[in-house]
Write an enzyme that holds these catalytic residues in place. Structure first.
Site, PDB file in Angstrom:
ATOM      1  N   SER A   5       0.838  -1.204   0.000  1.00 51.98           N
ATOM      2  CA  SER A   5       0.000   0.000   0.000  1.00 51.98           C
ATOM      3  C   SER A   5       0.868   1.247   0.000  1.00 51.98           C
ATOM      4  O   SER A   5       1.947   1.267   0.603  1.00 51.98           O
ATOM      5  CB  SER A   5      -0.913   0.019   1.228  1.00 51.98           C
ATOM      6  OG  SER A   5      -1.636   1.231   1.302  1.00 51.98           O
ATOM      7  N   TYR A  38      -2.684  -0.962  10.339  1.00 52.05           N
ATOM      8  CA  TYR A  38      -2.712  -1.380   8.931  1.00 52.05           C
ATOM      9  C   TYR A  38      -1.390  -1.057   8.251  1.00 52.05           C
ATOM     10  O   TYR A  38      -0.817  -1.895   7.541  1.00 52.05           O
ATOM     11  CB  TYR A  38      -3.864  -0.689   8.211  1.00 52.05           C
ATOM     12  CG  TYR A  38      -3.919  -0.962   6.727  1.00 52.05           C
ATOM     13  CD1 TYR A  38      -4.360  -2.194   6.252  1.00 52.05           C
ATOM     14  CD2 TYR A  38      -3.518  -0.001   5.799  1.00 52.05           C
ATOM     15  CE1 TYR A  38      -4.401  -2.466   4.896  1.00 52.05           C
ATOM     16  CE2 TYR A  38      -3.563  -0.261   4.445  1.00 52.05           C
ATOM     17  CZ  TYR A  38      -4.002  -1.485   3.995  1.00 52.05           C
ATOM     18  OH  TYR A  38      -4.042  -1.750   2.644  1.00 52.05           O
TER      19      TYR A  38
END
Length: 248
Positions: free
Chosen positions: A127, A140
């Site tokens: 990400s 995350y």
């Protein structure tokens, strides 16, 4: 004909990646927790297999069924957004089990095959949040940043065996089911002390009309990572991710 095994193909990035490889003449092994035959066009070059990347027995069954492959795409992942104070440790562990340990377990299971055949590529989808600190994403981001570090070291280990390792870093993708389905889950249980901050974050997302990432952007980046030996180890996917990488 070359073969790619892709995790997390029920929707979003994984589904679009499977479509691209099929369209371009590859044999595709598309995996998902609950197999659905209706998400991809019927093809003699497509196999859809059940896979839970947090379950070692499930991983071993898929690797055995897959046979020789040329590319592994570790795409399966889950999201989470909350202040650390509002994040139960079992949620953090669940996030790491899928995003981090699932990627490592799939890679470890397939490595003997790639090493013995003396070729292959592993593409880990992480990400762009690892490129810039963002509010309420500590757990995350940590799970994805760990994969980035793991990938960089793994690349050194596998270089003598002609096995390549790449990272694809998608940007914000509001039009995927990952982004749509995650919102209710991500916003649950925010502590009162962080409510004002969270509201500012959610409002800025709603008002942000800037560049975003589409599933096709990620699929094209994965394709390049899998097929272009000259591409960099870290490959941003989507206009916003490219901008973050450039500014970084």
């Amino acid at each position: 004909m070359k073969t790619v095994l892709i995790t997390g193909c029920s929707s979003g990035f994984g589904l679009e990646t499977a479509r691209i490889f099929l369209d371009r003449g590859w044999s595709v092994i598309a995996t998902m927790r609950t197999p659905r035959e209706d998400v991809l066009p019927a093809s003699d070059h497509l196999r859809i297999l059940p896979l839970d990347v947090t379950n070692q027995s499930s991983i071993e069954r898929v690797v055995d069924a897959a046979g020789p492959i040329d590319v592994l795409v570790n795409n399966a992942g889950i999201g989470w957004l909350n202040a650390l104070e509002g994040t139960p440790m079992d949620v953090i562990r669940e996030t790491f089990e899928t995003n981090t340990f699932g990627t490592m377990a799939m890679t470890q299971a397939i490595l003997p095959h790639l090493r013995e055949q003396g070729s292959g590529t592993i593409v880990n989808v992480t990400s762009s949040v690892t490129l810039k600190p963002l509010h309420l994403l500590s757990a995350y981001t940590a799970s994805k940043a760990a994969v980035n570090a793991f990938t960089e070291v793994l690349a050194l280990e596998l270089e003598p065996f002609n096995v390549h390792v790449r990272i694809v870093l998608p940007g914000r993708a509001p039009d995927t089911s990952f982004g749509q389905n995650a919102r209710a889950r991500l916003q649950s249980g925010i502590p009162d002390a962080y409510a004002e901050l969270a509201q500012r974050v959610f409002t800025s997302w709603q008002q942000d009309a800037g560049a975003v990432t589409h599933a096709r952007d990620v699929a094209e980046a994965v394709w390049r990572a899998a097929t272009d030996p000259t591409c960099p180890m870290r490959l941003p996917a989507g206009a916003d991710a490219v901008a973050l990488m450039t500014n970084r």
